[in-house]
Design an enzyme around this catalytic site. Structure first.
Site, mmCIF file in Angstrom:
data_model
loop_
_atom_site.group_PDB
_atom_site.id
_atom_site.type_symbol
_atom_site.label_atom_id
_atom_site.label_comp_id
_atom_site.label_asym_id
_atom_site.label_seq_id
_atom_site.Cartn_x
_atom_site.Cartn_y
_atom_site.Cartn_z
ATOM 1 N N TYR A 163 19.187 4.206 3.328
ATOM 2 C CA TYR A 163 18.049 3.295 3.484
ATOM 3 C C TYR A 163 18.414 1.882 3.049
ATOM 4 O O TYR A 163 17.847 0.904 3.526
ATOM 5 C CB TYR A 163 16.854 3.822 2.696
ATOM 6 C CG TYR A 163 15.526 3.345 3.218
ATOM 7 C CD1 TYR A 163 15.166 3.537 4.555
ATOM 8 C CD2 TYR A 163 14.620 2.709 2.389
ATOM 9 C CE1 TYR A 163 13.949 3.101 5.040
ATOM 10 C CE2 TYR A 163 13.395 2.269 2.859
ATOM 11 C CZ TYR A 163 13.070 2.471 4.180
ATOM 12 O OH TYR A 163 11.852 2.033 4.657
ATOM 13 N N LYS A 170 11.244 -2.543 0.518
ATOM 14 C CA LYS A 170 10.042 -1.742 0.270
ATOM 15 C C LYS A 170 9.624 -1.808 -1.192
ATOM 16 O O LYS A 170 8.422 -1.774 -1.506
ATOM 17 C CB LYS A 170 10.272 -0.295 0.694
ATOM 18 C CG LYS A 170 10.412 -0.095 2.196
ATOM 19 C CD LYS A 170 9.184 -0.548 2.964
ATOM 20 C CE LYS A 170 9.285 -0.178 4.447
ATOM 21 N NZ LYS A 170 8.135 -0.692 5.238
#
Length: 275
Positions: A163, A170
């Site tokens: 990720y 995020k």
């Protein structure tokens, strides 16, 4: 009458029929809400207008669709233009769905440490700062007791291999939700996020979702993944009056995966006989 009868708002960032934002929008539309949509702008040389076409195929048949317009979140002018359109169409709005994230592929696929300065700036501006920009420019037309919802992921809370820089974005987005909730709370505006399991979306494919599905299925307490509809229902609930006392929160819709501190039942698959 549905939960959203008489409500109107914006859903920003639908890419196609697999988008979580579209799953949320379907619930709102089915329950009486009116929506203005935005889509990623098409390149000037794209005569087929692929981005617009993918979204218009979904929205054109919906009687409660108010409009569909392009929006580049790196431009305050374009965001303001969408808000002006919403003001002309609705007067005030009751909800905003922010479903926007992007990182250059070469920066997303490489180690976080190796992310380029420009890639970091682009990813952070698009994926996190855009929520602040949307909230600021929507603020004058948001009604009392309105709600803003964004989409986050567990990779902003814990390291999720692959990720990478998007996890950093995020984490920043999660902090933006909390501080926006504080800023906008006195005006009766709530700000929350949904953190879903990896789903087969356009963004999910870029983040290697296929490799994650089996892991979630075997590790989550419920022993399964969740559906687009389940995430859509949860997101719509956070935008409805039923969640009126909730702000600054992240709702995990992941069959309980986020509570696990060990591989759980996944160990049963990897242990050898006699161990």
């Amino acid at each position: 009458m549905g939960r959203f009868t008489g409500s109107k708002g914006l859903v920003l960032g639908v890419a196609n029929d697999h988008s979580i934002a579209w799953a949320i929008a379907q619930v709102i539309l089915a329950e009486g809400g009116r929506i203005g949509f935005s889509h990623l702008p098409d390149r000037p040389d794209d005569e087929r207008q692929r981005n617009r076409r993918r979204v218009s195929q979904l929205t054109d048949g919906e009687p409660n669709t108010a409009f569909l317009v392009p929006m580049d979140v790196s431009s305050d002018e374009q965001i303001a233009s969408v808000m002006d359109r919403a003001k002309q169409e609705f007067g005030t709005i009751d909800f905003v769905v922010h479903s926007i994230a992007y990182a250059p592929m070469e920066d997303l696929k490489g180690e976080t440490t190796n992310c380029s300065r420009e890639g970091f700036r682009t990813a952070m501006e698009t994926s996190a700062y855009s929520l602040l920009a949307v909230g600021r420019l929507a603020r004058p037309i948001l009604s009392k007791d309105s709600a803003i919802l964004t989409l986050t992921y567990f990779g902003g809370e814990k390291v999720v291999a692959g990720y990478n820089i998007m996890g950093v974005c995020k984490a920043t987005l999660d902090a933006c939700v909390k501080y926006m909730a504080y800023d906008l709370g006195p005006a009766g505006i709530r700000v929350n996020s949904v953190s879903a399991v990896p789903l087969r979306t356009l963004a999910g494919r870029g983040a290697g979702v296929e490799e994650m599905l089996g892991l979630y299925e075997h590790m989550s307490p419920m022993g399964r993944n969740v559906s687009h509809d389940e995430v859509g229902q949860a997101g719509a609930w956070l935008l409805s009056k039923e969640s009126g006392g909730i702000t600054g929160e992240t709702l995990h819709v992941d069959a309980g995966y986020n509570i696990m501190g060990s591989p759980g039942r996944l160990l049963q698959l990897v242990r050898k006989p006699g161990e």
